[in-house]
Enzyme design. Structure first.
Site, PDB file in Angstrom:
ATOM      1  N   GLU A 186       0.853  -1.194   0.000  1.00 18.33           N
ATOM      2  CA  GLU A 186       0.000   0.000   0.000  1.00 18.33           C
ATOM      3  C   GLU A 186       0.885   1.240   0.000  1.00 18.33           C
ATOM      4  O   GLU A 186       1.782   1.368   0.830  1.00 18.33           O
ATOM      5  CB  GLU A 186      -0.909  -0.023   1.228  1.00 18.33           C
ATOM      6  CG  GLU A 186      -1.847   1.162   1.243  1.00 18.33           C
ATOM      7  CD  GLU A 186      -3.124   0.890   2.039  1.00 18.33           C
ATOM      8  OE1 GLU A 186      -3.532  -0.277   2.152  1.00 18.33           O
ATOM      9  OE2 GLU A 186      -3.702   1.864   2.541  1.00 18.33           O
ATOM     10  N   ARG A 187       0.624   2.102  -0.961  1.00 21.72           N
ATOM     11  CA  ARG A 187       1.417   3.327  -1.136  1.00 21.72           C
ATOM     12  C   ARG A 187       2.896   3.003  -1.351  1.00 21.72           C
ATOM     13  O   ARG A 187       3.775   3.764  -0.924  1.00 21.72           O
ATOM     14  CB  ARG A 187       1.263   4.284   0.045  1.00 21.72           C
ATOM     15  CG  ARG A 187      -0.170   4.543   0.484  1.00 21.72           C
ATOM     16  CD  ARG A 187      -1.058   4.949  -0.655  1.00 21.72           C
ATOM     17  NE  ARG A 187      -2.443   5.180  -0.196  1.00 21.72           N
ATOM     18  CZ  ARG A 187      -3.425   5.517  -1.010  1.00 21.72           C
ATOM     19  NH1 ARG A 187      -3.216   5.628  -2.305  1.00 21.72           N
ATOM     20  NH2 ARG A 187      -4.638   5.721  -0.546  1.00 21.72           N
ATOM     21  N   ASN A 229      -3.489  -1.580   7.573  1.00 20.71           N
ATOM     22  CA  ASN A 229      -4.792  -2.126   7.188  1.00 20.71           C
ATOM     23  C   ASN A 229      -4.584  -3.637   7.191  1.00 20.71           C
ATOM     24  O   ASN A 229      -4.236  -4.240   6.187  1.00 20.71           O
ATOM     25  CB  ASN A 229      -5.214  -1.613   5.814  1.00 20.71           C
ATOM     26  CG  ASN A 229      -5.382  -0.102   5.841  1.00 20.71           C
ATOM     27  OD1 ASN A 229      -6.070   0.439   6.707  1.00 20.71           O
ATOM     28  ND2 ASN A 229      -4.729   0.596   4.926  1.00 20.71           N
ATOM     29  N   GLU A 310     -10.684   4.678   9.117  1.00 24.32           N
ATOM     30  CA  GLU A 310     -10.902   4.324   7.714  1.00 24.32           C
ATOM     31  C   GLU A 310     -11.473   2.918   7.556  1.00 24.32           C
ATOM     32  O   GLU A 310     -10.991   2.119   6.754  1.00 24.32           O
ATOM     33  CB  GLU A 310      -9.597   4.462   6.925  1.00 24.32           C
ATOM     34  CG  GLU A 310      -9.091   5.894   6.871  1.00 24.32           C
ATOM     35  CD  GLU A 310      -7.850   6.083   6.024  1.00 24.32           C
ATOM     36  OE1 GLU A 310      -7.064   5.142   5.902  1.00 24.32           O
ATOM     37  OE2 GLU A 310      -7.679   7.198   5.484  1.00 24.32           O
ATOM     38  N   ARG A 343      -2.399   3.628  16.861  1.00 24.98           N
ATOM     39  CA  ARG A 343      -2.338   4.807  15.986  1.00 24.98           C
ATOM     40  C   ARG A 343      -3.457   5.816  16.277  1.00 24.98           C
ATOM     41  O   ARG A 343      -4.580   5.420  16.598  1.00 24.98           O
ATOM     42  CB  ARG A 343      -2.398   4.381  14.515  1.00 24.98           C
ATOM     43  CG  ARG A 343      -1.194   3.569  14.117  1.00 24.98           C
ATOM     44  CD  ARG A 343      -1.291   3.107  12.690  1.00 24.98           C
ATOM     45  NE  ARG A 343      -0.814   4.059  11.726  1.00 24.98           N
ATOM     46  CZ  ARG A 343      -1.497   4.456  10.666  1.00 24.98           C
ATOM     47  NH1 ARG A 343      -2.736   4.026  10.445  1.00 24.98           N
ATOM     48  NH2 ARG A 343      -0.976   5.295   9.810  1.00 24.98           N
ATOM     49  N   ARG A 355     -11.924  17.775   9.844  1.00 23.10           N
ATOM     50  CA  ARG A 355     -11.124  16.553   9.974  1.00 23.10           C
ATOM     51  C   ARG A 355      -9.822  16.814  10.728  1.00 23.10           C
ATOM     52  O   ARG A 355      -9.341  15.957  11.477  1.00 23.10           O
ATOM     53  CB  ARG A 355     -10.818  15.988   8.576  1.00 23.10           C
ATOM     54  CG  ARG A 355      -9.828  14.859   8.621  1.00 23.10           C
ATOM     55  CD  ARG A 355      -9.627  14.220   7.273  1.00 23.10           C
ATOM     56  NE  ARG A 355      -8.467  13.342   7.298  1.00 23.10           N
ATOM     57  CZ  ARG A 355      -7.956  12.747   6.236  1.00 23.10           C
ATOM     58  NH1 ARG A 355      -8.496  12.934   5.051  1.00 23.10           N
ATOM     59  NH2 ARG A 355      -6.900  11.974   6.334  1.00 23.10           N
ATOM     60  N   LYS A 379       0.609  10.954  13.446  1.00 22.89           N
ATOM     61  CA  LYS A 379       1.248  11.457  12.224  1.00 22.89           C
ATOM     62  C   LYS A 379       1.781  12.865  12.455  1.00 22.89           C
ATOM     63  O   LYS A 379       1.280  13.588  13.315  1.00 22.89           O
ATOM     64  CB  LYS A 379       0.246  11.462  11.067  1.00 22.89           C
ATOM     65  CG  LYS A 379      -0.100  10.065  10.584  1.00 22.89           C
ATOM     66  CD  LYS A 379      -0.894  10.074   9.294  1.00 22.89           C
ATOM     67  CE  LYS A 379      -1.220   8.636   8.890  1.00 22.89           C
ATOM     68  NZ  LYS A 379      -1.995   8.543   7.638  1.00 22.89           N
ATOM     69  N   ASP A 384      -2.819  14.389   6.673  1.00 26.79           N
ATOM     70  CA  ASP A 384      -2.304  13.115   6.175  1.00 26.79           C
ATOM     71  C   ASP A 384      -1.045  13.274   5.324  1.00 26.79           C
ATOM     72  O   ASP A 384      -1.139  13.245   4.097  1.00 26.79           O
ATOM     73  CB  ASP A 384      -3.396  12.424   5.342  1.00 26.79           C
ATOM     74  CG  ASP A 384      -3.059  10.982   5.047  1.00 26.79           C
ATOM     75  OD1 ASP A 384      -2.093  10.476   5.621  1.00 26.79           O
ATOM     76  OD2 ASP A 384      -3.787  10.368   4.241  1.00 26.79           O
ATOM     77  N   GLU A 406       4.921   9.547  13.736  1.00 29.13           N
ATOM     78  CA  GLU A 406       4.837   8.762  12.502  1.00 29.13           C
ATOM     79  C   GLU A 406       5.084   9.689  11.319  1.00 29.13           C
ATOM     80  O   GLU A 406       4.298  10.600  11.053  1.00 29.13           O
ATOM     81  CB  GLU A 406       3.461   8.091  12.364  1.00 29.13           C
ATOM     82  CG  GLU A 406       3.311   7.287  11.070  1.00 29.13           C
ATOM     83  CD  GLU A 406       2.019   6.470  10.994  1.00 29.13           C
ATOM     84  OE1 GLU A 406       1.500   6.025  12.036  1.00 29.13           O
ATOM     85  OE2 GLU A 406       1.519   6.289   9.861  1.00 29.13           O
ATOM     86  N   GLU A 412       3.748   9.079  -0.902  1.00 34.54           N
ATOM     87  CA  GLU A 412       2.352   9.017  -1.344  1.00 34.54           C
ATOM     88  C   GLU A 412       1.866  10.354  -1.907  1.00 34.54           C
ATOM     89  O   GLU A 412       1.182  10.394  -2.923  1.00 34.54           O
ATOM     90  CB  GLU A 412       1.474   8.601  -0.155  1.00 34.54           C
ATOM     91  CG  GLU A 412      -0.002   8.595  -0.473  1.00 34.54           C
ATOM     92  CD  GLU A 412      -0.878   8.204   0.713  1.00 34.54           C
ATOM     93  OE1 GLU A 412      -0.334   7.850   1.777  1.00 34.54           O
ATOM     94  OE2 GLU A 412      -2.113   8.263   0.566  1.00 34.54           O
ATOM     95  N   HIS A 540      -4.067  18.505   0.254  1.00 34.64           N
ATOM     96  CA  HIS A 540      -4.990  17.437  -0.139  1.00 34.64           C
ATOM     97  C   HIS A 540      -5.777  17.743  -1.408  1.00 34.64           C
ATOM     98  O   HIS A 540      -6.972  17.447  -1.492  1.00 34.64           O
ATOM     99  CB  HIS A 540      -5.956  17.119   1.007  1.00 34.64           C
ATOM    100  CG  HIS A 540      -6.150  15.625   1.184  1.00 34.64           C
ATOM    101  ND1 HIS A 540      -6.491  14.808   0.134  1.00 34.64           N
ATOM    102  CD2 HIS A 540      -6.019  14.823   2.265  1.00 34.64           C
ATOM    103  CE1 HIS A 540      -6.578  13.570   0.565  1.00 34.64           C
ATOM    104  NE2 HIS A 540      -6.280  13.536   1.857  1.00 34.64           N
TER     105      HIS A 540
HETATM  106  C1  BDP Z   1      -3.321   7.372   4.214  1.00 36.73           C
HETATM  107  C2  BDP Z   1      -3.218   6.407   3.090  1.00 36.73           C
HETATM  108  C3  BDP Z   1      -3.853   5.085   3.372  1.00 36.73           C
HETATM  109  C4  BDP Z   1      -3.413   4.580   4.726  1.00 36.73           C
HETATM  110  C5  BDP Z   1      -3.728   5.611   5.780  1.00 36.73           C
HETATM  111  C6  BDP Z   1      -3.175   5.262   7.160  1.00 36.73           C
HETATM  112  O1  BDP Z   1      -3.811   6.999   1.961  1.00 36.73           O
HETATM  113  O2  BDP Z   1      -3.468   4.217   2.347  1.00 36.73           O
HETATM  114  O3  BDP Z   1      -4.034   3.390   5.029  1.00 36.73           O
HETATM  115  O4  BDP Z   1      -3.117   6.819   5.449  1.00 36.73           O
HETATM  116  O5  BDP Z   1      -2.200   5.877   7.551  1.00 36.73           O
HETATM  117  O6  BDP Z   1      -2.259   8.249   4.039  1.00 36.73           O
HETATM  118  O7  BDP Z   1      -3.728   4.422   7.842  1.00 36.73           O
END
Ligand code: BDP
Length: 724
Positions: A186-187, A229, A310, A343, A355, A379, A384, A406, A412, A540
């Site tokens: 992922e990413r 995920n 998410e 997290r 958000r 983060k 994000d 983080e 990404e 974004h």
């Molecule tokens: C976002 C990404 C996604 C990640 C999410 C995360 O788009 O793919 O699952 O963060 O950090 O930046 O959980």
């Protein structure tokens, strides 16, 4: 005829000679190029005439092996080890406790301060002879010291009068891999996952070892192998055996393995009806699972958890909260000294709150309630991993909680692995930000290293940019981001410039004609990407799902906060998100001093202007330009900066191999094309609101807005199937 033959011969000789020189990036910063300078070569060779190296553990063996590999490559000669006690050593590498106390005294180091992972590297005169001593309390300190010594040699430093006392400022220095069990990442933009689950546990790829060496060389001591995920299968016996095989490879390099724990695992692989963290059977299931893991991996690090974020399951599915969930896992891990990394990346489409405010709102009330072996991973910014974000307001707001940083190393939102962007600039900007939580000087770095609130455990994680590409990271300069992340996790106070300097010398060349301009290029690269993607605090505005390229016009996604229009709020009057006290009041989540600065557009740093304010198109910027012209010129500046980067790289050509030159040159060309794409698409779109002409100096697009809007990338890399 003769001439032609000669030419062919010369060409062949040149090709044969040139070919092995190119290393294609696999060696990372551990290529250990032969030292050319004869004086230095002699100095270093003298050092290897009589080496004492304490034998013993697997860690010490790994250190010794690296010393041999590194020094022999750099010096072109073999090392002389003396096994018997001897006072005429030229280099002595041992634990402090085993060294002659008279010599230890000469090191004049406080070994208590050096701690379990630190080391002392010092040149001393002992019994009339000059020698260099590398001493540490523990084996791992020796390993880190060996890597540092080799790194100093790669930088061609004079070691004759060296005194270096180093220890990490942060306990947990971690990579988070977002790797799926099917090996997609992922990413991820550097190929497939390194972890070949299918062939594990029997087949140990050489890459696992080289990965461990690279991490240890920069002090990384923890890796989470799987995507946040998460897939519960990783916790089944078959996969745990594979994980154990990886842990065995990493152990001699001081690296502990962590796994992502899917909160609903007790139901998915345990056959339970619930995953409620207060349910006795669920708690027992996790206890048993943890015991099973430790039986296989006695130094297992713990779990990294993405819960109620998410769509991932979590304690809230059962009417419980983050504390219930994290502490339940913490209790299971505690007898084994395992950690829970929970997290804080949460936001909900059902929550109308801005958000940017949601994680703070959800977590800050829990301050002080998490167990001692829980870290809350936050983060760097509240949205994000954008090219630029103000620091996350949670830093400084939870003095009784161990907050872990983080960062994202994988790019990404920064042009994937096609754009040259030196991320330590971004990391430093965040770490140096002042939270004012305990008065002036309460920097994010001090929150993260635990010194501000006297935390027991501190940590920094970076989302990995590593895959199975030959050069590991896709872009050869993305290696510098892996390197730089590790260096900053070890010491968040070193400068981005130092990191660039070290990395360039260890990776490419020590020639100042190469290093100086290329270092400058690296240092501007982050500002360049901000300028051509998200200037003045925009954020974004990426195209949907894959985040490749611009998509400021996207407005029809199911979740409001997935739409770029939610973030830029452009209209006929102006642009930007009003997060000041007259808007969403996200500024109110910062300490008073910080909030005051951010609240007023006149005092708000212009790089965050549109993050915190919605301003009219003719608002006057500090340089006297109106907002529209200023924004347009920033986009242009970003493009110009990439052009400068290309020029710099062209001049670097004589100092590197043709392959090395060409690889980056091709990538820079793509970067330029994409920077122009960003500028054109964003300006054409925002112009539909501003209704103003482009100022002089900004190149006009030859393509229409409709053209840019029509571009679709269903197969962009790094996307995960559940995103549309
Ligand atoms: C976002 C990404 C996604 C990640 C999410 C995360 O788009 O793919 O699952 O963060 O950090 O930046 O959980």
């Amino acid at each position: 005829m003769f001439h032609i033959k000669t030419t062919i011969l010369v060409f062949l000789v040149f090709t044969v000679y040139a070919y092995p020189q190119a290393h294609y990036g696999y060696d990372l910063w551990l290529g250990y190029e032969k030292i050319g300078n004869p004086n230095l070569l002699k100095e270093y060779k003298d050092l290897t005439k009589a080496i004492y190296f304490e034998d013993g553990s697997d860690v010490l063996n790994a250190a010794k092996k690296e010393l041999i590999t590194g020094m022999e490559k750099m010096l072109g000669s073999t090392l002389n080890f003396k096994e018997t006690p001897n006072t005429n050593y030229t280099l002595l590498i041992a634990k402090a406790a085993t060294i002659d106390p008279a010599l230890t005294k000469k090191l004049s180091a406080n070994f208590y301060e050096v701690g379990s992972e630190g080391f002392v590297l010092k040149s001393v005169i002992h019994r009339g002879k000059k020698l260099i001593v590398l001493a540490a309390n523990e084996d791992i300190g020796i390993l880190y010291g060996v890597f540092r010594l080799l790194n100093l040699m790669q930088q061609q430093k004079d070691l004759r009068n060296i005194t270096l006392i180093e220890y990490p400022k942060i306990n947990l220095r971690m990579l988070n891999h977002w790797d799926n069990l099917d090996r997609t990442v992922e990413r991820g933009y550097a190929g497939y996952s390194l972890w070949n689950w299918h062939k594990l546990p029997e087949y140990i790829d050489q890459r696992y070892l080289d990965y461990a060496r690279a991490n240890a060389s920069i002090g990384i001591n923890a890796v989470s192998l799987t995507n946040v995920n998460a897939n519960s299968h990783i916790l089944t016996p078959m996969y745990l055996e594979k994980v154990s095989a990886l842990a065995n490879v990493f152990r001699p390099y001081g690296i502990k393995v962590y796994l992502t724990a899917r909160f609903s695992a007790p139901m998915e692989i345990g056959g339970l009806k619930t995953a409620d963290p207060l349910d006795a059977d669920v708690r027992q299931w996790w206890n048993d699972k943890v015991n099973e893991i430790y039986a296989l991996i006695p130094d297992f690090g713990g779990f990294l958890v993405k819960a109620n974020s998410e769509g991932q399951p979590g304690p809230q599915n059962y009417g419980r909260n983050h504390v219930d969930g994290a502490n339940m896992l913490a209790q299971a891990l505690q007898p084994h000294n395992g950690l829970v990394i929970w997290r804080a990346f949460v936001y909900s489409e059902h929550d109308p709150e801005d958000r940017a405010k949601q994680a703070y709102s959800e977590f800050v009330p829990f301050d002080g309630q998490f167990s001692d072996n829980v870290l809350i991973q936050t983060k760097n910014g509240a949205i994000d991993f954008q090219p630029r974000e103000p620091f996350h307001p949670m830093f400084g707001a939870m003095p009784n909680t161990q907050l872990m940083m983080e960062f994202q190393i994988t790019q990404e939102y920064l042009g994937f692995s096609t754009h040259l962007v030196f991320l330590p600039q971004l990391y430093k900007e965040v770490l140096d930000s002042d939270t004012y939580s305990k008065g002036k000087g309460s920097t994010v770095a001090k929150v993260v290293d635990g010194s501000l609130d006297r935390n027991k455990i501190s940590g920094m994680a970076g989302v990995s940019n590593i895959g199975n590409d030959l050069n590991w990271t896709g872009h050869p300069f993305a290696q510098a981001n892996w390197y730089g992340f590790g260096r900053l996790a070890w010491d968040p106070y070193i400068s981005a410039e130092t990191i660039a300097d070290e990395w360039l010398k260890a990776t490419y060349s020590n020639d100042p004609n190469f290093v100086d301009p290329v270092k400058k290029m690296m240092l501007i690269s982050r500002e360049a990407v901000v300028n051509y993607m998200n200037p003045l605090g925009l954020h974004h505005i990426f195209d949907t799902g894959h985040h490749y390229g611009p998509g400021p016009w996207v407005h029809d996604l199911s979740r409001p906060e997935w739409n770029p229009t939610y973030y830029h709020k452009a209209d006929a009057k102006g642009i930007g998100f009003n997060r000041s006290h007259s808007g969403s009041n996200a500024t109110g989540q910062y300490a008073t001093e910080v909030a005051k600065t951010f609240n007023d557009p006149k005092t708000c740093p212009e790089e965050y202007l549109l993050w915190f304010h919605h301003l009219p198109w003719d608002y006057t910027l500090k340089n006297g330009l109106n907002l529209w012209d200023g924004m347009a010129l920033k986009y242009q500046e970003g493009v110009d900066q990439v052009e400068e980067m290309i020029e710099t790289w062209n001049k670097a050509r004589p100092y590197i191999t043709h392959e090395e030159y060409q690889e980056v040159q091709m990538l820079l060309k793509i970067q330029l094309k994409e920077a122009q794409w960003w500028r054109n698409a964003c300006l054409l779109y925002f112009q539909t609101y501003s209704q103003k002409a482009l100022p002089a100096g900004v190149e006009k697009s030859t393509k229409s807005l409709e053209y840019y809007q029509s571009l679709k990338f269903p197969f962009a890399p790094g996307i995960r199937p559940q995103w549309d």
